[in-house]
Scaffold this motif. Structure first.
Motif, PDB file in Angstrom:
ATOM      1  N   PRO A 194       0.654  -1.223   0.044  1.00 56.18           N
ATOM      2  CA  PRO A 194       0.059  -0.017  -0.178  1.00 56.18           C
ATOM      3  C   PRO A 194       0.934   1.241  -0.075  1.00 56.18           C
ATOM      4  CG  PRO A 194       0.010  -1.090   2.213  1.00 56.18           C
ATOM      5  CD  PRO A 194       0.672  -1.825   1.424  1.00 56.18           C
ATOM      6  N   PHE A 195       1.551   1.485  -1.044  1.00 56.03           N
ATOM      7  CA  PHE A 195       2.449   2.611  -1.243  1.00 56.03           C
ATOM      8  C   PHE A 195       1.678   3.905  -0.952  1.00 56.03           C
ATOM      9  CE2 PHE A 195       4.729   5.991  -3.740  1.00 56.03           C
ATOM     10  CZ  PHE A 195       6.156   5.718  -3.168  1.00 56.03           C
ATOM     11  N   HIS A 196       0.576   4.277  -1.572  1.00 54.93           N
ATOM     12  CA  HIS A 196       0.032   5.475  -1.535  1.00 54.93           C
ATOM     13  C   HIS A 196      -0.452   5.605   0.028  1.00 54.93           C
ATOM     14  CE1 HIS A 196      -0.610   4.281  -5.503  1.00 54.93           C
ATOM     15  NE2 HIS A 196      -0.278   5.614  -6.020  1.00 54.93           N
ATOM     16  N   LEU A 208       3.827  11.715   4.550  1.00 55.78           N
ATOM     17  CA  LEU A 208       3.681  13.012   4.122  1.00 55.78           C
ATOM     18  C   LEU A 208       3.169  13.866   5.453  1.00 55.78           C
ATOM     19  CD1 LEU A 208       3.029  13.175   0.556  1.00 55.78           C
ATOM     20  CD2 LEU A 208       5.088  13.660   1.666  1.00 55.78           C
ATOM     21  N   THR A 209       2.109  13.269   5.877  1.00 56.57           N
ATOM     22  CA  THR A 209       1.362  14.056   7.183  1.00 56.57           C
ATOM     23  C   THR A 209       2.197  14.315   8.320  1.00 56.57           C
ATOM     24  OG1 THR A 209      -0.759  12.807   6.357  1.00 56.57           O
ATOM     25  CG2 THR A 209      -0.684  13.737   8.637  1.00 56.57           C
ATOM     26  N   ILE A 210       3.189  13.098   8.606  1.00 57.19           N
ATOM     27  CA  ILE A 210       4.101  13.372   9.789  1.00 57.19           C
ATOM     28  C   ILE A 210       5.081  14.409   9.298  1.00 57.19           C
ATOM     29  CG2 ILE A 210       5.699  12.195  11.240  1.00 57.19           C
ATOM     30  CD1 ILE A 210       3.980   9.732  11.001  1.00 57.19           C
ATOM     31  N   CYS A 211       5.507  14.519   8.192  1.00 56.98           N
ATOM     32  CA  CYS A 211       6.544  15.415   7.721  1.00 56.98           C
ATOM     33  C   CYS A 211       6.254  16.707   7.613  1.00 56.98           C
ATOM     34  CB  CYS A 211       7.094  14.950   6.478  1.00 56.98           C
ATOM     35  SG  CYS A 211       7.974  13.383   6.252  1.00 56.98           S
ATOM     36  N   VAL A 212       4.829  17.047   7.514  1.00 53.30           N
ATOM     37  CA  VAL A 212       4.421  18.377   7.126  1.00 53.30           C
ATOM     38  C   VAL A 212       4.268  18.909   8.412  1.00 53.30           C
ATOM     39  CG1 VAL A 212       2.267  19.918   6.444  1.00 53.30           C
ATOM     40  CG2 VAL A 212       3.393  18.225   5.081  1.00 53.30           C
ATOM     41  N   ILE A 213       3.577  18.153   9.425  1.00 52.05           N
ATOM     42  CA  ILE A 213       3.241  18.639  10.777  1.00 52.05           C
ATOM     43  C   ILE A 213       4.670  18.815  11.401  1.00 52.05           C
ATOM     44  CG2 ILE A 213       2.402  18.263  12.905  1.00 52.05           C
ATOM     45  CD1 ILE A 213       0.051  16.431  11.548  1.00 52.05           C
ATOM     46  N   ALA A 214       5.670  17.947  11.308  1.00 51.57           N
ATOM     47  CA  ALA A 214       6.924  18.155  11.941  1.00 51.57           C
ATOM     48  C   ALA A 214       7.615  19.361  11.347  1.00 51.57           C
ATOM     49  CB  ALA A 214       7.842  16.891  11.627  1.00 51.57           C
ATOM     50  N   VAL A 215       7.557  19.580  10.362  1.00 48.38           N
ATOM     51  CA  VAL A 215       8.503  20.765   9.734  1.00 48.38           C
ATOM     52  C   VAL A 215       7.615  21.882  10.236  1.00 48.38           C
ATOM     53  CG1 VAL A 215       8.895  22.070   7.643  1.00 48.38           C
ATOM     54  CG2 VAL A 215       9.163  19.634   7.456  1.00 48.38           C
ATOM     55  N   THR A 216       6.242  22.119  10.333  1.00 50.65           N
ATOM     56  CA  THR A 216       5.441  23.302  10.739  1.00 50.65           C
ATOM     57  C   THR A 216       5.917  23.431  12.242  1.00 50.65           C
ATOM     58  OG1 THR A 216       3.576  22.820   9.244  1.00 50.65           O
ATOM     59  CG2 THR A 216       3.306  24.342  10.959  1.00 50.65           C
ATOM     60  N   GLY A 217       5.816  22.478  13.096  1.00 50.84           N
ATOM     61  CA  GLY A 217       6.080  22.504  14.597  1.00 50.84           C
ATOM     62  C   GLY A 217       7.509  22.788  14.818  1.00 50.84           C
ATOM     63  N   THR A 218       8.414  22.330  14.016  1.00 50.95           N
ATOM     64  CA  THR A 218       9.986  22.549  14.274  1.00 50.95           C
ATOM     65  C   THR A 218      10.307  24.168  13.874  1.00 50.95           C
ATOM     66  OG1 THR A 218      10.659  20.321  13.734  1.00 50.95           O
ATOM     67  CG2 THR A 218      12.342  22.028  13.876  1.00 50.95           C
ATOM     68  N   TYR A 243       1.202   3.049   9.312  1.00 48.31           N
ATOM     69  CA  TYR A 243       2.590   2.813   9.019  1.00 48.31           C
ATOM     70  C   TYR A 243       3.121   3.802   8.087  1.00 48.31           C
ATOM     71  CZ  TYR A 243       3.248  -1.919  11.456  1.00 48.31           C
ATOM     72  OH  TYR A 243       3.147  -3.001  12.121  1.00 48.31           O
ATOM     73  N   THR A 244       4.434   4.132   8.158  1.00 47.61           N
ATOM     74  CA  THR A 244       5.132   5.169   7.197  1.00 47.61           C
ATOM     75  C   THR A 244       5.860   4.414   6.125  1.00 47.61           C
ATOM     76  OG1 THR A 244       6.990   5.110   8.530  1.00 47.61           O
ATOM     77  CG2 THR A 244       5.255   6.920   8.768  1.00 47.61           C
ATOM     78  N   LEU A 245       6.156   4.778   5.362  1.00 46.29           N
ATOM     79  CA  LEU A 245       7.095   4.206   4.282  1.00 46.29           C
ATOM     80  C   LEU A 245       8.394   3.595   4.760  1.00 46.29           C
ATOM     81  CD1 LEU A 245       7.066   6.780   1.437  1.00 46.29           C
ATOM     82  CD2 LEU A 245       6.067   4.482   1.478  1.00 46.29           C
ATOM     83  N   SER A 246       9.011   3.998   5.902  1.00 47.29           N
ATOM     84  CA  SER A 246      10.393   3.471   6.253  1.00 47.29           C
ATOM     85  C   SER A 246      10.074   1.998   7.091  1.00 47.29           C
ATOM     86  CB  SER A 246      11.029   4.509   7.263  1.00 47.29           C
ATOM     87  OG  SER A 246       9.992   4.850   8.244  1.00 47.29           O
ATOM     88  N   ILE A 247       8.693   1.879   7.475  1.00 49.83           N
ATOM     89  CA  ILE A 247       8.291   0.973   8.399  1.00 49.83           C
ATOM     90  C   ILE A 247       7.826  -0.120   7.174  1.00 49.83           C
ATOM     91  CG2 ILE A 247       6.685  -0.200   9.870  1.00 49.83           C
ATOM     92  CD1 ILE A 247       8.876   1.187  11.196  1.00 49.83           C
ATOM     93  N   GLY A 248       6.975   0.200   6.160  1.00 50.43           N
ATOM     94  CA  GLY A 248       6.447  -0.654   5.099  1.00 50.43           C
ATOM     95  C   GLY A 248       7.640  -1.314   4.351  1.00 50.43           C
ATOM     96  N   LEU A 249       8.674  -0.582   4.058  1.00 49.47           N
ATOM     97  CA  LEU A 249       9.706  -1.332   3.498  1.00 49.47           C
ATOM     98  C   LEU A 249      10.512  -2.511   4.195  1.00 49.47           C
ATOM     99  CD1 LEU A 249      12.005   1.681   2.009  1.00 49.47           C
ATOM    100  CD2 LEU A 249      10.419   0.023   0.841  1.00 49.47           C
ATOM    101  N   ALA A 250      10.324  -2.624   5.478  1.00 47.38           N
ATOM    102  CA  ALA A 250      10.431  -3.724   6.347  1.00 47.38           C
ATOM    103  C   ALA A 250       9.807  -5.152   5.957  1.00 47.38           C
ATOM    104  CB  ALA A 250      10.574  -3.499   7.762  1.00 47.38           C
ATOM    105  N   MET A 251       8.711  -4.567   5.566  1.00 45.35           N
ATOM    106  CA  MET A 251       7.655  -5.827   5.047  1.00 45.35           C
ATOM    107  C   MET A 251       8.098  -6.846   4.003  1.00 45.35           C
ATOM    108  SD  MET A 251       4.019  -3.745   5.159  1.00 45.35           S
ATOM    109  CE  MET A 251       3.045  -5.012   4.607  1.00 45.35           C
TER     110      MET A 251
END
Length: 325
Positions: free
Chosen positions: A115-117, A124-134, A272-280
């Protein structure tokens, strides 16, 4: 003198080109591996160019999978599409030869079950919120430490910097217990809420940049009746776009590649995020290297594109952040 300078330019460019090739090799290897057939990925010999075994039979060029040798002849399995079929042939060993072949089956087959998408949206949700907060938290703290005079400012700044010496493993268990007590496990809150509390390195980076801005500009704004928050929002933030671009880029890359955080706090596969999904792709009895390289390549491309688009701001921000100590 001109000859010496020209020689130095050639040497510098030669060293840079050699280093760029070294750093590009893993990406090229990942790209080539994602386009190889399985038997070539598992082969003992290593080669960059994707190839596949073929044989010419009845005037038709067939992609094959070599099997065993019987009575001096090679038994081969004919491919039906992207998968080996049931049809086999006995051919002369010399008739089997490798040809250039770009196998895109690793991409199509991976997309059928991976489920790549969904994972891309979560990441992307985590990245956008993290960038905004930082950006918001670090710029505000840096402004207070660089431009607002108050007692104990330098002491608190050095105490904050000393927290960078604490390894993440020391605070991992206390943070997990805290987030568990708050009921945030299996949500993205442990991954994004801490970004709104500042980062010592980025605060230091922005503080150095703010100290390079003339204090007369800030004093003039204060005389005009502008509040400290107004100065931060209307003057400092627009002027610090290059430094903020560096902070945003670093934060985005860190959140994009983060593996340990999602592994600890996310339990539901849908989150899951992409980094975790790759471990599958790594199973108990083997690893599908072709599909893993294909998805890893797709995960790497956005970071490369982002860096190229933000390269000018990134270099300018790093240069300006260290002008004044």
């Amino acid at each position: 003198m001109m000859r010496l300078r020209l020689w130095q330019v050639f040497v510098a460019h030669g060293v840079l080109i050699a280093l760029s090739i070294v750093f590009t090799m893993p990406f090229i290897w990942m790209l080539c591996t994602s386009l190889k057939v399985d038997e070539k990925i598992q082969a003992a010999t290593t080669e960059f160019i994707p190839r596949a075994p073929f044989v010419e039979h009845d005037g038709e060029l067939l992609r094959i999978r070599p099997l065993m040798v019987k009575d001096g002849k090679r038994e081969v399995q004919i491919y039906d599409g992207s998968q080996p079929g049931e049809r086999t042939l006995l051919v002369e060993p010399a008739a089997v030869h490798d040809r250039l072949y770009l196998d895109t089956a690793n991409y199509t087959e991976a997309f059928q079950w991976f489920p790549f998408h969904r994972y891309l949206f979560n990441t992307l949700t985590i990245c956008v919120i993290a960038v905004t907060g930082t950006i918001l938290s670090c710029s505000l703290v840096a402004y207070g430490l660089a431009c607002v005079p108050w007692r104990g400012r330098e002491v608190l700044f050095w105490i904050m910097l000393s927290t960078m010496m604490l390894p993440g493993q020391v605070t991992m268990i206390p943070l997990f217990l805290t987030f568990k007590w708050l009921g945030w496990i299996n949500t993205i809150l442990p991954l994004v809420v801490p970004t709104f509390l500042g980062n010592a390195f980025f605060v230091f980076l922005l503080r150095q940049f703010y100290r390079s801005i003339p204090i007369d500009l800030i004093e003039a704004a204060r005389l005009d009746g502008c509040s400290e928050l107004g100065i931060w929002a209307r003057i400092m933030m627009p002027l610090s776009k290059p430094a903020l671009a560096v902070v945003g880029l670093f934060t985005f890359i860190t959140a994009w590649n983060d593996f340990l955080g999602p592994l600890i706090y996310l339990m539901d596969e849908e989150k899951y995020t992409l980094s975790i999904g790759l471990a599958m792709f790594q199973g108990q009895y083997g690893t599908n290297w072709g599909q893993m390289m294909a998805m890893s390549l797709l995960m790497t491309v956005p970071i490369i594109v982002l860096f190229f688009f933000a390269q000018k701001q990134f270099i300018q921000g790093v240069k300006l952040s260290g002008i004044k100590g």
